[in-house]
Design a protein around this motif. Structure first.
Motif, short mmCIF file in Angstrom:
data_model
loop_
_atom_site.label_atom_id
_atom_site.label_comp_id
_atom_site.label_asym_id
_atom_site.label_seq_id
_atom_site.Cartn_x
_atom_site.Cartn_y
_atom_site.Cartn_z
N LYS A 149 8.31 19.26 23.66
CA LYS A 149 7.70 19.14 22.33
C LYS A 149 6.30 18.54 22.45
CE LYS A 149 11.67 19.01 19.27
NZ LYS A 149 12.79 18.17 18.82
N GLN A 150 6.21 17.48 23.27
CA GLN A 150 4.91 16.84 23.49
C GLN A 150 3.91 17.84 24.05
OE1 GLN A 150 5.57 13.33 25.97
NE2 GLN A 150 4.04 12.28 24.75
N GLU A 164 13.62 17.95 26.18
CA GLU A 164 13.23 18.40 24.84
C GLU A 164 11.99 17.64 24.35
OE1 GLU A 164 16.34 18.57 21.90
OE2 GLU A 164 14.90 18.66 20.24
N TYR A 165 12.01 16.34 24.54
CA TYR A 165 10.90 15.51 24.08
C TYR A 165 9.59 15.93 24.74
CZ TYR A 165 8.13 11.33 23.14
OH TYR A 165 7.15 10.48 22.72
N CYS A 166 9.65 16.13 26.08
CA CYS A 166 8.43 16.45 26.81
C CYS A 166 7.93 17.85 26.48
CB CYS A 166 8.65 16.32 28.31
SG CYS A 166 8.96 14.62 28.78
N TRP A 190 7.88 23.61 23.13
CA TRP A 190 9.28 23.65 22.74
C TRP A 190 9.62 24.87 21.89
CZ3 TRP A 190 13.81 22.03 24.07
CH2 TRP A 190 14.87 22.04 23.16
N SER A 241 7.04 10.09 32.77
CA SER A 241 6.24 9.16 31.95
C SER A 241 5.28 8.27 32.73
CB SER A 241 7.13 8.32 31.04
OG SER A 241 8.11 7.68 31.77
N ASP A 258 17.57 15.17 26.64
CA ASP A 258 16.69 14.56 25.64
C ASP A 258 15.25 14.49 26.13
OD1 ASP A 258 18.68 14.25 23.87
OD2 ASP A 258 19.02 12.10 24.22
#
Ligand SMILES: Nc1ncnc2c1ncn2[C@@H]1O[C@H](COP(=O)(O)OP(=O)(O)OP(=O)(O)O)[C@@H](O)[C@H]1O
Ligand SMILES: [Mg+2]
Lengths: 291, 255
Positions: B133-134, B129-131, B138, B169, B126
């Protein structure tokens, strides 16, 4: 002005071409004169060894003098055990020694260590054999696989230390910094990023090291010694392919000479394959690595 | 009184190598969600200063640091402070994209988590994928997460490195000329990404590109020979600098 200029250029380039050719020819002659003897050795070993090679060679024990047939199954098995023992001791010492020198290798200890490793790589293997004889075989009063493996590991680890240090140094400093900047402790950066990044090359070094000890005879003569039976235990004399080849080669019997050639052929093939795989490993990894 | 908006407070920071003093007593306060650009001629100590803030400077032989630098009121250089902990809170993006060799795209982004012992697969996936996308990567890599990180283009590699930093983070990210090795299109993408990130993270970025500094930052610090000459709102620094030296530099008389 212009014609003269281009005339000069032309002259220069012809001269350069000639020099180029000359250099190429000299280099080719050198390369060929290095390869030709190797080629003859190969051909000779194959011609003498291949015909003597049969199924029994891999599966049976040596027969007494005069009795035809037999093989070197025990030596093959013994060699496998000895090289495995040597690797089990030699690889960890070699890899961690190399990691230490590359990652922490600045102070006095590292200087001394580097010096010792350099010395060790140039010590003749028979001397290593004699040393282990005096510190292991004599006190324990028996030749043993342990002694043989130890002798092989001493020949192997300096080589692995050197190759590991060299390939780890190829990983640029900013890769380590990127790891540190993520809040990863230094030792984890070294293990999980630097060593992992260089793993294919480190493996290559290890495989070359194994190929190197697989053919060693001298360090085994007074350590593992050898016998004509199946290996019993690690605390007892252990037969090996190189030593068996040696004792057959110096014997006066033609039958044994043939077997020695077969053994030599097998040994050469195995070492060759190991080297080949090691090189392929480097080759396969090259394109994807931008170091 | 604790000022919750004060992220970094640097007081009389000095740093150098051996006998050379490279950073000569710099003081500055950086607040939450500031996007600070560091500008100045080559060799004036911008990188050295930046590397003091995540305690990476000390990794170089002969390096020393004096003075004070506080992150959320915690002195970075206090005795007993673990640099590993500091670095986890202050991310860094380097000039040269430097994905970890022999590691897949996925593993590169996950490295900061997995190597530090967070192994729960679904969680790590997760975060990755999130990072990604950020970091606006992605869409380009989602079908080849197992490919080596080094197989990407330079610009993609740099976004990968940003994603890698985002994965832990950190509240603060330091960037040392993150676009100087990239083509204009990749640069534009990274700038866009920085503008997006600044909504959540405090960013300090070193740049030689004046337009870039003017475009993206809201505060600019001008360094010269290891000293902080001027620090203020970007618009002010670029249009009516307080110092003569700043003006000369910006109008291109030296550097
Ligand atoms: N390892 C080192 N040992 C000694 N001096 C160093 C070392 N690294 C950098 N320096 C010196 O520190 C000074 C400042 O370097 P720094 O990299 O901080 O400058 P910079 O402002 O980032 O320059 P640039 O814009 O070119 O990146 C330079 O004069 C450099 O010579
Ligand atoms: Mg710099």
């Amino acid at each position: 002005m212009k014609p003269r200029h281009s005339y000069l250029m032309l002259e220069l380039s012809t001269e350069r071409k000639i020099r180029n050719w000359a250099a190429l020819i000299i280099i080719s002659v050198m390369a060929i004169s290095a390869i030709v003897p190797l080629f003859f050795v190969f051909v000779h070993v194959i011609k003498s060894g291949l015909p003597a090679l049969n199924w029994a060679f891999f599966t049976s024990l040596p027969t007494p003098v005069g009795q035809p047939g037999g093989g070197m199954a025990n030596s093959l098995w013994g060699s496998l055990i000895l090289v495995t023992l040597g690797s089990i001791i030699g690889i960890p010492i070699g890899v961690f020694g190399g990691v230490f020198l590359s990652e922490y290798g600045k102070g006095k200890i590292a200087f001394i260590m580097r010096f010792v490793v350099d010395l060790l790589t140039s010590v003749p293997s028979i001397v290593v054999g004699l040393y282990i004889y005096s510190v292991v075989v004599v006190p324990t009063k028996t030749f043993s696989a342990y002694a043989g493996g130890l002798a092989l590991s001493i020949l192997m680890f300096p080589f692995v230390v050197k190759t590991t240090e060299e390939v780890l140094r190829l990983i640029p400093q900013h890769i380590r910094e990127a790891g540190l900047a993520l809040g990863i402790p230094r030792w984890r950066v070294i293990l999980s990023i630097v060593l992992k990044g260089a793993l294919p090359s480190v493996t290559t070094g290890i495989m070359l090291g194994i190929a190197r000890i697989a053919g060693e005879t001298a360090p085994l003569l007074f350590t593992a010694f050898g016998n004509r039976f199946w290996p019993h235990g690690l605390g007892e004399p252990m037969p090996s392919l190189p030593v068996q080849i040696y004792s057959y080669a110096i014997s006066p019997f033609d039958e044994w000479h043939n077997q020695a050639w077969a053994g030599a052929f097998l040994l050469m093939t195995m070492v060759f394959c190991f080297n080949l795989v090691a090189r392929l490993l480097i080759f396969r990894d090259k394109p994807s690595q931008t170091l | 009184m604790i000022n919750k908006d004060l992220v970094l407070s640097i007081k009389e920071l000095r740093a150098g190598f051996g006998n050379a003093e490279i950073v000569k007593g710099v003081s500055m306060d950086i607040h939450r969600k500031d996007l600070v650009a560091l500008i100045g001629p080559s060799g004036c100590g911008k990188s050295t200063f930046l590397r003091c803030l995540n305690r990476l400077h000390e990794e170089t032989e002969g390096a020393w640091v004096k003075g004070k630098a506080e992150l959320f009121q915690q002195d970075l250089y206090e005795r007993g402070t673990d640099p590993v902990e500091i670095r986890a809170k202050i991310g860094m993006v380097f000039q040269k994209p430097n994905p970890f060799p022999s590691m897949s795209i996925f593993d590169n982004v996950a490295a900061g988590l997995t190597i530090r012992g967070i192994k729960k697969r679904s969680y790590v996936a997760d975060v990755v994928e999130y990072c990604l996308k950020q970091a606006a990567l992605w869409e380009e890599v989602k079908d080849k997460l197992k490919a080596p990180g080094t197989s990407l283009s330079g610009g993609q590699q740099q976004r990968l490195c940003i994603a890698r930093t985002l994965a832990i983070s950190p509240p603060v990210i330091l960037m040392d000329e993150p676009t100087s090795a990239l083509d204009p299109i990749s640069t534009a993408k990274i700038e866009e990404l920085i503008m997006e990130l600044r909504k959540q993270v405090t960013i300090i970025i070193v740049t030689h590109n004046m337009q870039q500094a003017a475009r993206i930052s809201d505060k600019t610090a001008f360094f010269l020979l290891g000293e902080l000459i001027e620090f203020g709102a970007t618009a002010e620094v670029f249009t009516k600098p307080q110092e003569k030296k700043t003006e000369s530099y910006i109008t291109g008389r030296f550097g």
